[in-house]
Design an enzyme around this catalytic site. Structure first.
Site, PDB file in Angstrom:
ATOM      1  N   HIS A   1      -0.199   0.782   9.769  1.00  0.00           N
ATOM      2  CA  HIS A   1      -1.508   1.183   9.233  1.00  0.00           C
ATOM      3  C   HIS A   1      -2.440   1.533  10.379  1.00  0.00           C
ATOM      4  CE1 HIS A   1       0.297  -1.995   6.717  1.00  0.00           C
ATOM      5  NE2 HIS A   1       0.071  -1.148   5.750  1.00  0.00           N
TER       6      HIS A   1
ATOM      7  N   LYS B   1       5.843  -7.675   2.524  1.00  0.00           N
ATOM      8  CA  LYS B   1       5.580  -7.490   3.951  1.00  0.00           C
ATOM      9  C   LYS B   1       4.382  -8.371   4.340  1.00  0.00           C
ATOM     10  CE  LYS B   1       5.118  -2.938   4.128  1.00  0.00           C
ATOM     11  NZ  LYS B   1       4.988  -2.768   2.672  1.00  0.00           N
TER      12      LYS B   1
ATOM     13  N   ASP C   1      -1.354  -8.421   0.790  1.00  0.00           N
ATOM     14  CA  ASP C   1      -0.090  -8.381   0.046  1.00  0.00           C
ATOM     15  C   ASP C   1       0.364  -9.787  -0.321  1.00  0.00           C
ATOM     16  OD1 ASP C   1      -0.194  -5.668   0.562  1.00  0.00           O
ATOM     17  OD2 ASP C   1       1.843  -5.517   1.318  1.00  0.00           O
TER      18      ASP C   1
ATOM     19  N   GLY D   1       0.819  -1.191   0.000  1.00  0.00           N
ATOM     20  CA  GLY D   1       0.000   0.000   0.000  1.00  0.00           C
ATOM     21  C   GLY D   1       0.858   1.248   0.000  1.00  0.00           C
ATOM     22  N   SER D   2       0.323   2.350  -0.525  1.00  0.00           N
ATOM     23  CA  SER D   2       1.022   3.630  -0.424  1.00  0.00           C
ATOM     24  C   SER D   2       0.841   4.186   0.990  1.00  0.00           C
ATOM     25  CB  SER D   2       0.476   4.616  -1.448  1.00  0.00           C
ATOM     26  OG  SER D   2       0.804   4.186  -2.745  1.00  0.00           O
ATOM     27  N   GLY D   3       1.568   5.261   1.277  1.00  0.00           N
ATOM     28  CA  GLY D   3       1.483   5.888   2.586  1.00  0.00           C
ATOM     29  C   GLY D   3       2.688   5.599   3.462  1.00  0.00           C
ATOM     30  N   HIS D   4       3.641   4.809   2.927  1.00  0.00           N
ATOM     31  CA  HIS D   4       4.836   4.460   3.687  1.00  0.00           C
ATOM     32  C   HIS D   4       6.077   5.133   3.114  1.00  0.00           C
ATOM     33  CE1 HIS D   4       2.213   1.572   5.488  1.00  0.00           C
ATOM     34  NE2 HIS D   4       2.093   0.850   4.384  1.00  0.00           N
TER      35      HIS D   4
END
Lengths: 332, 332
Positions: free
Chosen positions: A218, A104, A109, A53-56
């Site tokens: 998250h 991860k 995922d 996911g994005s945001g990392h």
């Protein structure tokens, strides 16, 4: 919600475009995807693909380049990329020697990367994978069976990227990755919650004088909430938890990552590292490598995590791997 | 106030220790000071010293190393370092060819750096200096006569560091620095205020749905507050203000820095860069270099600034200077 964004649904698309144009000397975007792949020096070595996911950010695209990743796949915010997108990443990373995936440990995922592996095998691209599960805070969390994969994944990228550059085969990389993962443990804490743009408010409530140990990247729940306390005491708790895993002895060798969650400035991360350093040194550990920075973040969440990689004497080359120069956006 | 700190009065001391131990391969602390100096490859070239109040990390210590600064002096948070400390930095940076000082234009910094220059001259160390005043938002701000020095200072470090490594003399560096400063303009915006640890609360109040143009890196007032709006409109305002200074023509060459204020995650900075890139490209500008990141921060403030460096055709080597590899903690 106050953020420097346009429409909340467009943040990932626009960020990926920004990453591509800002780092056009080392990477490029696969057209019509959220995949960024290495364009600088692409010899016939095993390709390395990661993502999630994005945001990392800067994970994972910030680690694309010579010496680390061959491609990074960005899903929507805190959402696994689809198998199609991951497959595009695998194709972009393939130079004929197969592709190794760094995943991860989140249920979505793992599933989507495995489907993408099947797509790749069907097209004759050999693959192998490691599932990183370094977070010792919790078992079986919101999005995860087993332990979560967090900041230690960046050390995995660096070490596997190094060995790929050295020409190791897919099988050799898989063996190294298993051993690295077994020696890689992390644990975090958070002072505030991240705000996902499409949600528009923080992912959980926390009092103005509280923080929480063990929170995930998250916003998954951690294991204990306390009144805010000195950094040295936070460090002592994280170190004690890690030692329940490692049971270290004086003279053991470690690499350390002090990772910020995105909203915590470097001043606090270096100060936190100073406490961690004093306590690990007092315990007699040999710190052969240290990295401090916002590398595996959770949007604007305030907090930090501590990753320790135990370096067995027969694997001292891992330190060489961590120290080796690279050409990426985010690994200094 | 929630921060990862111990006693608020100790943050700078403990951060400096953390910086020194985390980057022991390239820098060291002058004992009993808040000065960090380059230990990696120190040939007989002009030394470069910068610094100022703490709270702007990775500025300035993150830029100490081969190819950028020879020493960085950290004052207390948002407080100029004392002349004694700056003098220690000058002595640590001196390799016999004189020392060049990069000073941000704040009254306290200018005064204390100039006193330190007198100390140095009295001991036979030749010095010269540039006062960076790149912030076009305001004249005569809270701590400043004239314009403030902000994120553009990092480009100054990079370019002057490059030319020092090339063996330029103190006089030659001073001439280059004046020309760079004349072509260097920045402007910022903030969504929230920084909290100084010893104060314990945000430096100003701002509504949950507002942001402010032109705010300084110590929370100095800007020029207009508005309801939160799309990133593309924020970019348009900053670009319009910059063009009032530059009055650019199609085909002009620029280097760009999109700088985060510390509390804004990379996702937003890359997205903001994407808007800026589209608008500058639509205006016909040639972008020869871009950097995106949290480089000149204001503790945990949320916001960003945009720096443009106009690169005259006879100074195309500035791009080479910006691109040249370095060995520092924070310039990737």
């Amino acid at each position: 919600m106050k953020k420097i964004i346009n429409q909340p649904g467009d943040v990932v698309t626009q960020m990926v475009k920004g990453l591509a144009s800002a780092h056009a000397d080392i990477l490029a975007q696969v057209p019509d995807t959220q995949v960024l792949y290495r364009t600088v020096e692409t010899p016939n070595i095993v390709g390395i693909v990661s993502g999630g996911g994005s945001g990392h950010e800067p994970s994972h695209a910030g680690f694309v380049g010579k010496g680390m990743l061959s491609a990074a796949v960005s899903g929507e915010v805190f959402t696994s990329p689809t198998p199609d997108q991951i497959f595009e990443g695998i194709k972009a990373a393939d130079n004929g020697a197969g592709v190794f995936l760094v995943i991860k440990n989140y249920t979505g995922d793992v599933m989507n990367f495995e489907i993408a592996q099947e797509f790749a095998e069907a097209e004759g691209i050999e693959t192998a994978a490691i599932i990183v599960d370094d977070d010792i805070a919790m078992e079986d969390s919101t999005y995860t069976a087993g332990r979560r994969g967090i900041a230690g994944t960046v050390f995995m990228h660096k070490i596997i990227g190094y060995y790929a550059d050295q020409g190791k085969s897919l099988t050799e990389l898989a063996d190294i990755a298993v051993k690295v993962n077994n020696n890689l443990k992390s644990i975090g804490l958070a002072l505030s919650a991240a705000t996902v743009p499409e949600v528009g408010k923080p992912g959980f409530d926390i009092a103005d004088d509280e923080f929480e140990y063990g929170i995930g990247i998250h916003g998954e729940p951690g294991y204990r909430r306390e009144k805010i306390k000195p950094a040295s005491e936070m460090a002592a708790e994280l170190i004690a938890r890690l030692n329940e895993e490692f049971a270290w002895a004086e003279g053991d060798h470690y690499a350390v990552l002090v990772n910020g969650m995105g909203g915590t400035p470097l001043m606090e991360l270096y100060l936190f590292w100073n406490d961690i350093h004093e306590q690990l040194t007092a315990a007699g550990l040999q710190i052969d490598f240290v990295k401090v920075g916002n590398l595996m973040t959770s949007l604007d969440m305030e907090g930090a995590s501590l990753t320790l990689l135990k370096v067995p004497s027969e694997d001292a080359e891992w330190i060489t791997a961590l120290q080796a120069p690279v050409n990426t956006a985010a690994w200094g």
